[in-house]
Enzyme design. Structure first.
Site, PDB file in Angstrom:
ATOM      1  N   SER A  54      67.003 -13.970 116.353  1.00 48.65           N
ATOM      2  CA  SER A  54      67.695 -13.692 115.103  1.00 48.65           C
ATOM      3  C   SER A  54      66.831 -14.204 113.941  1.00 48.65           C
ATOM      4  O   SER A  54      65.716 -13.731 113.774  1.00 48.65           O
ATOM      5  CB  SER A  54      69.093 -14.314 115.124  1.00 48.65           C
ATOM      6  OG  SER A  54      69.907 -13.756 114.130  1.00 48.65           O
ATOM      7  N   HIS A  88      74.088  -8.890 120.188  1.00 50.94           N
ATOM      8  CA  HIS A  88      73.285  -9.960 119.598  1.00 50.94           C
ATOM      9  C   HIS A  88      73.404 -11.269 120.377  1.00 50.94           C
ATOM     10  O   HIS A  88      72.541 -12.127 120.276  1.00 50.94           O
ATOM     11  CB  HIS A  88      73.733 -10.156 118.145  1.00 50.94           C
ATOM     12  CG  HIS A  88      72.759 -10.907 117.286  1.00 50.94           C
ATOM     13  ND1 HIS A  88      71.511 -10.420 116.969  1.00 50.94           N
ATOM     14  CD2 HIS A  88      72.859 -12.114 116.664  1.00 50.94           C
ATOM     15  CE1 HIS A  88      70.891 -11.283 116.188  1.00 50.94           C
ATOM     16  NE2 HIS A  88      71.668 -12.317 115.992  1.00 50.94           N
TER      17      HIS A  88
END
Length: 673
Positions: free
Chosen positions: A529, A642
């Site tokens: 991320s 994610h």
């Protein structure tokens, strides 16, 4: 052990040991304090997550309470202690169930088409409030569809989108679903919708009198672009509503005082947008007052710790003292998550403090002790009974004892250093066990996501895996991280790739200078991320690293702003502008701009259903690197979002780890140039 026996040599942890990790979490005392229920999460032989309820009794016994190939979660004793409510997916959807506290069969209480996300008991135990979602033409009477061996394929219909916020990394495409709070009779299961369709209902709580329901909701006219979250008071008899906060901030974790005159919440005023520290608020609805009890405490409330073992364990919100004199809260500070008592009047008092990650908590009704779920770098995580009077700690569970006795873990040694502009930064180094005197190890630098999160004193399987394979591991909290005050966490905004980059590189230099076992000619870097963004940035600005692995990363802010589920506001919050305001600024902060400088072999890992950092970010970087003839590989993970590294499909998590260690083994352990 007799004198002729030799101690068993412990081995290093492996990729496959991920399947053996157990996370004990979410303890909850019975009203009389003689028992507690908690959850143990594990992965079964089919590589599926399971979680079950366990019971601890004051005589010290601990036994499993529920069984089966499903996930039982969030157990809570009824106010009189005769029942345990919990969430379970045993029917297909996650629904609310009741289980007699003295034994017996569980009874399904809800059958909502879209399941239950959360619930609370009423103070007298006669009803519960549950949170569900409804589509455009759905009602609370619509029942869940039972799983069948063959599911019909979905109709091929276009998806019509008219809103900015139409997808979520956690939930996928929202398809018009909105939240509804429902009252459920505990005996009959009869349901009554209390609210209409709401935007993003968060925390909710029933007052001690049973008369008022408080809940958090997005009540803005334009909920996609206005980010306050109000506290709404709902009279359960008259159905009248009162907006308690009227757009003054964003709130969560509601808790009524024992006498029902005060309502506590964790929240903030968005002064620094997504980088604003969480504070403790206390409202007195009848008097119309609001106090911020931690306004002068430069600490972030709640759990900001990054890890891969307890990432989805929801720690407690504020817990009132029985006499209403103050509240118990957890806070993230300098790589630790500890417990504090915040009085209504007086100084804040540390209650459970040390170099560990407190990720779950229950306060005994007497307030003389607590059950805490705690993890350390060399302790996977267990429950402990802790005296709130003298700090005495007794281990209650040993969920990972077999594995902990079999493998050797490396501790994380904390140290501090100065960045290029003099700021103090905290970091940790992990040394491979068994490294001989004078021997050197390659170094892997790990960079956390967020960026408003925190590394620290918690167990991290990925770190231990790298150490077991002979790598030293360095992890730091550069500016932008939580744990060091408001100015520190806000400092990264508008400066991605600036002084945060300098903080990390100064950490590499400090570690090499301080720890003589690091081989500075064999450096690797990885992160996910924001950590993936920073990995991309690093290899575009220095050739010091021999290998890099970028995960769920950002490579191009220009496109990210329009494809991420949060991109349309996060880009401006963090980088400082919208695409039409200053496209050059977004390009300046995009690692893709510097792709011609990238000569470090780069492994790109990305999930195909990642809506937070969509896979096109990886595709752009990969194609550009291939066109330039650089050493790179793209690994796509199907049906993963994610959160792959933390809560994703276990089989894919295993493959992700194999890819990481395989890449570093090839480039950091092979012949040097």
């Amino acid at each position: 052990m007799n004198n002729n026996e030799q101690p068993t040599k412990r081995r290093g942890i492996t990729v496959e040991d991920l399947l053996r990790l157990r996370s004990v979490r979410d303890p909850h005392y019975a009203p009389d304090g003689t028992r507690a229920v908690f959850v143990e999460k594990s992965i079964d032989e089919e590589k599926q997550y399971r979680s079950h309820l366990w019971i601890w009794a004051a005589d010290g016994s601990v036994r499993q309470w529920t069984f089966g190939r499903w996930r039982d979660m969030k157990p809570r004793f009824s106010p009189r202690g005769e029942m345990i409510a919990f969430l379970s997916d045993r029917s297909g959807r996650t629904q609310l169930w009741l289980l007699p506290a003295n034994g017996g069969e569980a009874r399904q209480l809800t059958f909502f088409k879209n399941g239950v996300r959360d619930y609370v008991w009423s103070p007298d135990g006669t009803f519960l409030i549950a949170l569900t979602t409804l589509g455009d033409e759905e009602t609370i009477e619509d029942r869940e569809e039972q799983k069948t061996a063959e599911q019909k394929p979905a109709d091929s219909k276009p998806r019509v989108v008219e809103r900015l916020y139409y997808k979520s990394d956690a939930s996928g495409f929202l398809d018009g679903k909105q939240d509804v709070l429902v009252r459920i009779d505990a005996a009959s299961g009869k349901t009554e919708a209390l609210t209409g369709r709401e935007e993003e209902i968060g925390s909710f709580a029933v007052s001690p009198t049973g008369q008022t329901l408080a809940f958090v909701a997005n009540r803005n006219d334009d909920p996609d672009t206005t980010f306050t979250r109000d506290i709404v008071l709902f009279d359960l008899e008259s159905k009248a509503e009162t907006n308690l906060t009227n757009g003054c901030g964003t709130f969560a974790s509601l808790a009524w005082s024992p006498d029902g005159t005060k309502l506590a919440a964790i929240g903030h005023d968005l002064a620094y947008l997504g980088a604003t520290l969480h504070r403790l608020y206390v409202f007195e609805p009848e008097r119309g007052t609001k106090r911020v009890l931690t306004a002068d405490w430069d600490v972030h409330l709640g759990d900001a710790m990054v890890g891969d073992t307890h990432a989805d364990a929801k720690g407690p919100g504020p817990i009132w003292a029985s006499d209403g004199s103050g509240l118990y809260v957890t806070a993230s500070e300098r790589g630790r998550v500890n417990l504090y008592f915040v009085p209504l009047d007086g100084p804040i008092v540390p209650m459970i403090e040390g170099n560990f990650h407190l990720y779950g908590l229950a306060i005994h009704p007497s307030e003389q002790q607590a059950i805490a779920a705690m993890s350390e770098p060399t302790v996977i995580g267990d429950l402990y009974i802790i005296s709130l009077e003298d700090g005495t700690k007794t281990r209650l569970t040993r969920a990972n004892e077999a594995l902990e006795n079999e493998v050797v873990f490396a501790d994380a040694e904390p140290f501090t250093y100065r960045s290029a502009d003099g700021w103090e930064i905290q970091g940790w180094i992990m040394k491979p066990p068994g490294l001989g005197e004078g021997e050197k190890a390659p170094l892997v630098v790990e960079i956390h996501g967020g960026p408003h999160a925190m590394y620290g004193f918690t167990f991290f399987h990925e770190f231990q895996l790298l150490v077991s394979r002979g790598y030293a591991v360095l992890f730091t909290n550069p500016r932008g991280s939580h744990g060091y005050g408001q100015a520190f966490v806000n400092a990264v905004r508008g400066d991605y790739g600036g002084m945060d980059y300098e903080d990390i590189m100064a950490g590499v230099d400090a570690a090499i200078s301080k720890f003589d076992f690091i081989d500075e000619t064999r450096l690797g870097v990885t992160g996910g991320s924001y950590g993936g963004f920073m990995t991309n940035w690093i290899v575009g600005h220095t050739d010091r690293f021999k290998a890099a692995v970028t995960q769920r990363s950002i490579s191009n802010w220009l496109s990210f702003s329009g494809v991420s589920d949060i991109g349309y506001f996060f880009t401006k919050w963090e980088v400082g502008c919208d695409i039409w305001e200053d496209a050059e600024r977004l390009w300046h902060h995009s690692p893709l701009k510097y792709v011609q400088n990238m000569r470090t072999p780069l492994l790109i890992l990305h999930s195909e259903r990642d809506y937070r950092c969509p896979i096109e970010q990886a595709e752009q970087l990969f194609i550009a690197l291939k066109q330039l003839g650089r050493e790179t590989k793209l690994v796509r993970f199907p049906d993963a979002n994610h959160d792959l590294s933390r809560t994703g499909n276990p089989a894919l998590r295993l493959e992700r780890l194999r890819q990481i260690v395989g890449w570093f083994d090839h480039y950091l352990k092979g012949p040097l140039d």
